[in-house]
Design a protein around this motif. Structure first.
Motif, PDB file in Angstrom:
ATOM      1  N   GLY A 228      -0.757  -1.555 -14.660  1.00  0.00           N
ATOM      2  CA  GLY A 228      -1.234  -1.494 -13.279  1.00  0.00           C
ATOM      3  C   GLY A 228      -0.815  -2.740 -12.520  1.00  0.00           C
ATOM      4  N   GLY A 229      -1.076  -2.740 -11.222  1.00  0.00           N
ATOM      5  CA  GLY A 229      -0.765  -3.930 -10.439  1.00  0.00           C
ATOM      6  C   GLY A 229       0.700  -4.306 -10.525  1.00  0.00           C
ATOM      7  N   SER A 230       0.987  -5.493 -10.102  1.00  0.00           N
ATOM      8  CA  SER A 230       2.363  -6.007 -10.123  1.00  0.00           C
ATOM      9  C   SER A 230       2.296  -7.394 -10.715  1.00  0.00           C
ATOM     10  CB  SER A 230       2.944  -6.075  -8.716  1.00  0.00           C
ATOM     11  OG  SER A 230       2.978  -4.803  -8.157  1.00  0.00           O
ATOM     12  N   PHE A 231       2.466  -7.469 -12.014  1.00  0.00           N
ATOM     13  CA  PHE A 231       2.213  -8.716 -12.735  1.00  0.00           C
ATOM     14  C   PHE A 231       2.973  -9.897 -12.135  1.00  0.00           C
ATOM     15  CE2 PHE A 231       2.259 -11.815 -16.080  1.00  0.00           C
ATOM     16  CZ  PHE A 231       1.015 -11.670 -16.683  1.00  0.00           C
TER      17      PHE A 231
ATOM     18  N   LYS B 255       0.877  -1.169   0.000  1.00  0.00           N
ATOM     19  CA  LYS B 255       0.000   0.000   0.000  1.00  0.00           C
ATOM     20  C   LYS B 255       0.917   1.222   0.000  1.00  0.00           C
ATOM     21  CE  LYS B 255      -4.248   1.728   0.439  1.00  0.00           C
ATOM     22  NZ  LYS B 255      -4.486   2.287  -0.852  1.00  0.00           N
ATOM     23  N   CYS B 256       1.345   1.582  -1.187  1.00  0.00           N
ATOM     24  CA  CYS B 256       2.203   2.761  -1.302  1.00  0.00           C
ATOM     25  C   CYS B 256       1.375   3.994  -0.953  1.00  0.00           C
ATOM     26  CB  CYS B 256       2.748   2.874  -2.711  1.00  0.00           C
ATOM     27  SG  CYS B 256       3.667   1.413  -3.193  1.00  0.00           S
ATOM     28  N   VAL B 257       2.021   4.999  -0.374  1.00  0.00           N
ATOM     29  CA  VAL B 257       1.254   6.122   0.176  1.00  0.00           C
ATOM     30  C   VAL B 257       0.434   6.860  -0.886  1.00  0.00           C
ATOM     31  CG1 VAL B 257       2.769   6.556   2.160  1.00  0.00           C
ATOM     32  CG2 VAL B 257       3.219   7.719  -0.010  1.00  0.00           C
ATOM     33  N   PHE B 258       0.908   6.833  -2.115  1.00  0.00           N
ATOM     34  CA  PHE B 258       0.261   7.645  -3.165  1.00  0.00           C
ATOM     35  C   PHE B 258      -0.771   6.872  -3.966  1.00  0.00           C
ATOM     36  CE2 PHE B 258       4.169   5.713  -4.676  1.00  0.00           C
ATOM     37  CZ  PHE B 258       3.716   4.983  -5.763  1.00  0.00           C
ATOM     38  N   CYS B 259      -0.910   5.575  -3.698  1.00  0.00           N
ATOM     39  CA  CYS B 259      -1.566   4.718  -4.681  1.00  0.00           C
ATOM     40  C   CYS B 259      -3.066   4.554  -4.478  1.00  0.00           C
ATOM     41  CB  CYS B 259      -0.928   3.337  -4.664  1.00  0.00           C
ATOM     42  SG  CYS B 259      -1.739   2.190  -5.783  1.00  0.00           S
TER      43      CYS B 259
ATOM     44  N   THR C 150       5.407  -4.076 -13.399  1.00  0.00           N
ATOM     45  CA  THR C 150       5.562  -4.739 -12.107  1.00  0.00           C
ATOM     46  C   THR C 150       6.463  -3.938 -11.175  1.00  0.00           C
ATOM     47  OG1 THR C 150       5.873  -6.922 -11.104  1.00  0.00           O
ATOM     48  CG2 THR C 150       7.581  -6.203 -12.640  1.00  0.00           C
ATOM     49  N   ARG C 151       6.617  -4.458  -9.955  1.00  0.00           N
ATOM     50  CA  ARG C 151       7.489  -3.831  -8.949  1.00  0.00           C
ATOM     51  C   ARG C 151       8.891  -4.429  -9.040  1.00  0.00           C
ATOM     52  NH1 ARG C 151       5.615  -2.194  -3.913  1.00  0.00           N
ATOM     53  NH2 ARG C 151       7.319  -3.377  -2.981  1.00  0.00           N
ATOM     54  N   PRO C 152       9.904  -3.643  -8.676  1.00  0.00           N
ATOM     55  CA  PRO C 152      11.277  -4.154  -8.771  1.00  0.00           C
ATOM     56  C   PRO C 152      11.516  -5.384  -7.903  1.00  0.00           C
ATOM     57  CG  PRO C 152      11.267  -1.794  -8.249  1.00  0.00           C
ATOM     58  CD  PRO C 152       9.853  -2.241  -8.231  1.00  0.00           C
TER      59      PRO C 152
HETATM   60  S1  SF4 Z   1      -0.106  -1.215  -7.166  1.00  0.00           S
HETATM   61 FE1  SF4 Z   1       1.964  -0.374  -7.266  1.00  0.00          FE
HETATM   62  S2  SF4 Z   1       1.753   1.689  -6.515  1.00  0.00           S
HETATM   63 FE2  SF4 Z   1      -0.078   0.588  -5.851  1.00  0.00          FE
HETATM   64  S3  SF4 Z   1       0.345  -0.168  -3.799  1.00  0.00           S
HETATM   65 FE3  SF4 Z   1       0.966  -1.747  -5.244  1.00  0.00          FE
HETATM   66  S4  SF4 Z   1       3.142  -1.372  -5.667  1.00  0.00           S
HETATM   67 FE4  SF4 Z   1       2.288   0.452  -4.716  1.00  0.00          FE
END
Ligand code: SF4
Length: 359
Positions: free
Chosen positions: A62-65, A18-22, A96-98
């Motif tokens: 979107g999301g993190s494949f 849950k990234c702060v901006f998302c 995706t996320r790193p």
């Molecule tokens: S979808 Fe991406 S931006 Fe949103 S909470 Fe997950 S990693 Fe963070």
């Protein structure tokens, strides 16, 4: 031949964070429902009709494949295999996320025909990543990009200047670190406060202050210029103006502008013209600018902003802007009083850190 993208938004799917901006739903305008096999086939067929003979690229945004369970990733990619074999689908891209990428997941993506992976880097500053709730460190970005490149996949990087703890100087350092990894392209999204996010709470209690639009434009023009110099394309700047995002109250604060990219491109054009004029403004004050056809509106600026600034700051009256198909988008020629000067953004604009130092 132009490639047509068939987009599937799988917002927040597979993401344990849950990234702060998302709020992926508001940002992408998607419920994030995973498409079934028939949905995938149906949408591709629908796009095929409009794309004509052009090549199709299927993109899961979107999301993190790669955080999705392996069987779900297979479920999404398997229906594409015969379409790739027949040439119906030319390429597949995912985001995706790193920290969800390692050598095993990179090899799997390669095997399943994925050509491009967009990595949500956002920042290369570990304090910024922590304050933003990203849940990984910059060294994991380096590892992820290394694994993907090892498999021969094209890598895109997303950056978000203006996150909590960030500064223009840190954003430029992040960009420098990302460019050192030689990505194939970038997306740059200045941070905007979206309702319902943790960032909104931080903003409302005074713990977070977003960049102003002017500040974001000043920073992002330098970022874009650095990318130009590094020959790395920036394929998007600023959030897409979806209906959800533009619903009243969704954007709480921050440097959102529906044509953010054009603000930046216009700034680059203005800075190039200003440098070419220097202290030697044309005697009669009237100038015609020649540019690549795609550049005309950037030279003029939104609401003729550049026309006005050239007059106010240099006494130069921009009489006409003419297309020259032989010119590159980086070049402008200014003709005034029988004198002609050509400038190029790559060689004739220089931004020092002092431009953003006091931000
Ligand atoms: S979808 Fe991406 S931006 Fe949103 S909470 Fe997950 S990693 Fe963070």
């Amino acid at each position: 031949m132009k490639r047509c993208t068939v987009p599937f938004f799988i917002a927040h799917r597979g993401c344990p964070h849950k990234c702060v901006f998302c709020d992926q739903v508001k940002i992408s305008g998607s419920s994030g429902q995973l498409p079934g096999e028939t949905d995938v086939a149906g949408k591709i067929a629908q796009y095929r009709e409009t794309a004509g003979r052009g090549s199709l690229e299927v993109a899961f945004f979107g999301g993190s494949f790669t955080s999705l369970p392996q069987e779900v990733q297979e479920q999404l990619l398997s229906p594409l295999q015969p379409l790739m074999e027949s040439g119906e689908v030319g390429a597949v891209r995912i985001s995706t996320r790193p920290d969800s990428v390692d050598s095993v997941s990179a090899a799997f993506l390669k095997k399943m025909g994925v050509a491009t992976v967009e990595v949500g880097v956002q920042s290369m500053d570990d304090d910024v990543l922590e304050l933003s709730g990203r849940g990984y460190e910059s060294r994991q970005v380096v590892q992820a990009v290394h694994c993907l490149k090892n498999e021969g996949l094209a890598v895109g990087a997303q950056l978000m200047p203006g996150l909590p703890g960030d500064s223009p100087a840190k954003s430029l350092d992040s960009l420098g670190s990302v460019l050192d990894m030689k990505p194939d392209f970038l997306r740059i999204y200045p941070t905007v406060v979206i309702s319902g996010t943790l960032l909104e709470e931080l903003y409302r209690c005074g713990s977070y202050g977003p960049m102003t639009l002017d500040g974001a434009v000043r920073l992002c023009k330098i970022m874009l210029h650095k990318c130009l110099l590094s020959d790395v394309p920036v394929i998007r700047m600023g959030l897409q103006p979806t209906n959800e995002l533009l619903t009243d109250g969704v954007i709480v604060a921050g440097p959102y502008h529906s044509a953010f990219r054009q603000l930046i491109e216009s700034e680059l054009c203005f800075d190039l013209m200003a440098g070419m004029i220097g202290t030697a403004a044309p005697a009669d004050g009237t100038t015609t600018v020649f540019c690549s056809p795609s550049r005309i509106s950037d030279v003029i600026g939104q609401k003729k902003a550049n026309v006005e600034r050239l007059w106010q700051q240099f006494g130069v009256r921009l009489a006409a802007v003419r297309p020259d198909p032989l010119m590159s988008p980086q070049e402008l020629t200014m003709v005034s009083g029988g004198r002609s000067r050509t400038g190029n953004m790559l060689h004739d604009i220089q931004y020092g850190r002092e431009v953003i130092e006091n931000e």
